[in-house]
Design a protein around this motif. Sequence first.
Motif, PDB file in Angstrom:
ATOM      1  N   LEU A  66       0.829  -1.205   0.000  1.00 37.68           N
ATOM      2  CA  LEU A  66       0.000   0.000   0.000  1.00 37.68           C
ATOM      3  C   LEU A  66       0.859   1.250   0.000  1.00 37.68           C
ATOM      4  O   LEU A  66       0.549   2.235  -0.689  1.00 37.68           O
ATOM      5  N   ASP A  67       1.942   1.225   0.751  1.00 31.19           N
ATOM      6  CA  ASP A  67       2.847   2.370   0.797  1.00 31.19           C
ATOM      7  C   ASP A  67       3.431   2.654  -0.584  1.00 31.19           C
ATOM      8  O   ASP A  67       3.590   3.813  -0.973  1.00 31.19           O
ATOM      9  N   ALA A  68       3.734   1.592  -1.331  1.00 29.28           N
ATOM     10  CA  ALA A  68       4.321   1.770  -2.665  1.00 29.28           C
ATOM     11  C   ALA A  68       3.271   2.166  -3.696  1.00 29.28           C
ATOM     12  O   ALA A  68       3.512   3.048  -4.537  1.00 29.28           O
ATOM     13  N   PHE A  69       2.089   1.554  -3.635  1.00 32.59           N
ATOM     14  CA  PHE A  69       1.096   1.755  -4.693  1.00 32.59           C
ATOM     15  C   PHE A  69       0.174   2.942  -4.465  1.00 32.59           C
ATOM     16  O   PHE A  69      -0.747   3.162  -5.257  1.00 32.59           O
ATOM     17  N   THR A  70       0.384   3.675  -3.412  1.00 37.46           N
ATOM     18  CA  THR A  70      -0.317   4.952  -3.261  1.00 37.46           C
ATOM     19  C   THR A  70       0.630   6.112  -3.534  1.00 37.46           C
ATOM     20  O   THR A  70       0.283   7.268  -3.290  1.00 37.46           O
ATOM     21  N   ASP A  71       1.802   5.804  -4.049  1.00 37.35           N
ATOM     22  CA  ASP A  71       2.794   6.821  -4.395  1.00 37.35           C
ATOM     23  C   ASP A  71       2.940   6.858  -5.916  1.00 37.35           C
ATOM     24  O   ASP A  71       2.950   5.800  -6.564  1.00 37.35           O
ATOM     25  N   PRO A  72       3.042   8.034  -6.506  1.00 36.49           N
ATOM     26  CA  PRO A  72       3.128   8.110  -7.973  1.00 36.49           C
ATOM     27  C   PRO A  72       4.390   7.472  -8.546  1.00 36.49           C
ATOM     28  O   PRO A  72       4.417   7.128  -9.728  1.00 36.49           O
ATOM     29  N   ALA A  73       5.423   7.284  -7.725  1.00 40.36           N
ATOM     30  CA  ALA A  73       6.689   6.757  -8.249  1.00 40.36           C
ATOM     31  C   ALA A  73       6.520   5.383  -8.868  1.00 40.36           C
ATOM     32  O   ALA A  73       7.131   5.080  -9.904  1.00 40.36           O
ATOM     33  N   ILE A  74       5.689   4.523  -8.271  1.00 42.47           N
ATOM     34  CA  ILE A  74       5.536   3.167  -8.798  1.00 42.47           C
ATOM     35  C   ILE A  74       4.848   3.180 -10.161  1.00 42.47           C
ATOM     36  O   ILE A  74       5.168   2.377 -11.050  1.00 42.47           O
ATOM     37  N   TYR A  75       3.929   4.111 -10.363  1.00 48.93           N
ATOM     38  CA  TYR A  75       3.230   4.188 -11.642  1.00 48.93           C
ATOM     39  C   TYR A  75       4.135   4.769 -12.727  1.00 48.93           C
ATOM     40  O   TYR A  75       4.021   4.402 -13.903  1.00 48.93           O
ATOM     41  N   LEU A  76       5.028   5.669 -12.337  1.00 50.95           N
ATOM     42  CA  LEU A  76       6.010   6.165 -13.297  1.00 50.95           C
ATOM     43  C   LEU A  76       6.972   5.048 -13.699  1.00 50.95           C
ATOM     44  O   LEU A  76       7.381   4.957 -14.859  1.00 50.95           O
ATOM     45  N   GLU A  77       7.306   4.185 -12.734  1.00 49.75           N
ATOM     46  CA  GLU A  77       8.167   3.047 -13.027  1.00 49.75           C
ATOM     47  C   GLU A  77       7.492   2.086 -14.001  1.00 49.75           C
ATOM     48  O   GLU A  77       8.107   1.633 -14.981  1.00 49.75           O
ATOM     49  N   PHE A  78       6.217   1.790 -13.762  1.00 54.68           N
ATOM     50  CA  PHE A  78       5.490   0.898 -14.661  1.00 54.68           C
ATOM     51  C   PHE A  78       5.319   1.531 -16.049  1.00 54.68           C
ATOM     52  O   PHE A  78       5.390   0.838 -17.069  1.00 54.68           O
ATOM     53  N   ALA A  79       5.053   2.831 -16.082  1.00 52.28           N
ATOM     54  CA  ALA A  79       4.902   3.515 -17.366  1.00 52.28           C
ATOM     55  C   ALA A  79       6.208   3.454 -18.153  1.00 52.28           C
ATOM     56  O   ALA A  79       6.207   3.243 -19.376  1.00 52.28           O
ATOM     57  N   ASP A  80       7.325   3.620 -17.457  1.00 55.43           N
ATOM     58  CA  ASP A  80       8.623   3.558 -18.113  1.00 55.43           C
ATOM     59  C   ASP A  80       8.885   2.148 -18.652  1.00 55.43           C
ATOM     60  O   ASP A  80       9.381   1.968 -19.765  1.00 55.43           O
ATOM     61  N   ARG A  81       8.527   1.135 -17.860  1.00 48.89           N
ATOM     62  CA  ARG A  81       8.746  -0.249 -18.299  1.00 48.89           C
ATOM     63  C   ARG A  81       7.824  -0.630 -19.450  1.00 48.89           C
ATOM     64  O   ARG A  81       8.166  -1.492 -20.264  1.00 48.89           O
ATOM     65  N   SER A  82       6.653  -0.025 -19.503  1.00 50.98           N
ATOM     66  CA  SER A  82       5.701  -0.378 -20.562  1.00 50.98           C
ATOM     67  C   SER A  82       6.225  -0.025 -21.948  1.00 50.98           C
ATOM     68  O   SER A  82       5.732  -0.548 -22.947  1.00 50.98           O
ATOM     69  N   LEU A  83       7.213   0.848 -22.001  1.00 51.96           N
ATOM     70  CA  LEU A  83       7.776   1.241 -23.290  1.00 51.96           C
ATOM     71  C   LEU A  83       8.853   0.274 -23.773  1.00 51.96           C
ATOM     72  O   LEU A  83       9.326   0.386 -24.899  1.00 51.96           O
ATOM     73  N   ASP A  84       9.241  -0.665 -22.910  1.00 52.24           N
ATOM     74  CA  ASP A  84      10.282  -1.623 -23.263  1.00 52.24           C
ATOM     75  C   ASP A  84       9.647  -2.991 -23.510  1.00 52.24           C
ATOM     76  O   ASP A  84       9.087  -3.593 -22.589  1.00 52.24           O
ATOM     77  N   PRO A  85       9.707  -3.510 -24.720  1.00 57.81           N
ATOM     78  CA  PRO A  85       9.063  -4.811 -24.996  1.00 57.81           C
ATOM     79  C   PRO A  85       9.659  -5.948 -24.175  1.00 57.81           C
ATOM     80  O   PRO A  85       8.977  -6.929 -23.879  1.00 57.81           O
ATOM     81  N   GLN A  86      10.911  -5.833 -23.777  1.00 59.91           N
ATOM     82  CA  GLN A  86      11.535  -6.905 -23.015  1.00 59.91           C
ATOM     83  C   GLN A  86      10.979  -7.026 -21.602  1.00 59.91           C
ATOM     84  O   GLN A  86      11.115  -8.076 -20.964  1.00 59.91           O
ATOM     85  N   SER A  87      10.331  -5.986 -21.098  1.00 54.36           N
ATOM     86  CA  SER A  87       9.693  -6.089 -19.788  1.00 54.36           C
ATOM     87  C   SER A  87       8.537  -7.084 -19.844  1.00 54.36           C
ATOM     88  O   SER A  87       8.307  -7.837 -18.889  1.00 54.36           O
ATOM     89  N   TYR A  88       7.827  -7.129 -20.964  1.00 53.75           N
ATOM     90  CA  TYR A  88       6.741  -8.109 -21.143  1.00 53.75           C
ATOM     91  C   TYR A  88       7.319  -9.512 -21.332  1.00 53.75           C
ATOM     92  O   TYR A  88       6.740 -10.492 -20.861  1.00 53.75           O
ATOM     93  N   VAL A  89       8.451  -9.590 -22.014  1.00 51.77           N
ATOM     94  CA  VAL A  89       9.098 -10.885 -22.216  1.00 51.77           C
ATOM     95  C   VAL A  89       9.509 -11.476 -20.876  1.00 51.77           C
ATOM     96  O   VAL A  89       9.325 -12.674 -20.618  1.00 51.77           O
TER      97      VAL A  89
END
Length: 233
Positions: A66-89
């Motif tokens: 909860l501490d991590a997922f109520t902070d915008p930093a985790i969503y910025l991290e996921f957004a950054d990873r979503s641009l890399d196809p290897q993150s899905y791999v």
Amino acid sequence: MKHKLLALALFPLLINAAHADQPGTPAQPSAEATISNSTQRFADRCTDFTTNGWAFKAPRNFLKWLDAFTDPAIYLEFADRSLDPQSYVRTLSSMLDPGTPKNYLEWSNPEIYNQWAQAAVEPEFYTAVNTILFDPGRMMRWVMLPIDGRAWNVVGRTLQPDTWLKWLNAPADPKTQELFTKAANPETARLWLEALGDPKNTPWLNTPTTPYGAQPTMLPGFGKQPETARITL
């Protein structure tokens, strides 16, 4: 007189600079770097099918989540990873790992539900949740998100040609080919099914003779913590 005052004012700065230049002086990680590393570890765990149920296997883990997922930093991290196809791999590759069925079979541990039942009647648990949700610093980070440089970096990456080239070349990437080979390998299915049928991976079949039911660790205010929930981040 003015030159003497100026020299005295600059003297501490010169000392700090001299210490910083010494090769034997270890660099101290900044608070921002520490937070970034913690966010990356949370993102790694949540996108890995061998570990992504950890947050709800114990109330203390849930508070960390909860501490991590109520902070915008985790969503910025996921957004950054979503641009890399290897993150899905990497995520799909973890799904084929024998650790995935073991991870989800841990939900058969009765201690998980016992601990949640105890936390449900503990005022300290609700106090901890409210402390996280109503943290003024957290709210300010959300307010400042539109002008956060990290958010604009993610937006900028979506417009870079290199990002689009990664996606165009993703099918031919060696790591992607490794995923296809792993999925088509009969050994992968055999190991996965063996892990699924292994009684050692089913805690309720082994309680209390295995570590799942034998002397679980006590958590302050939240009763017992099952072995499956002992996650350190």
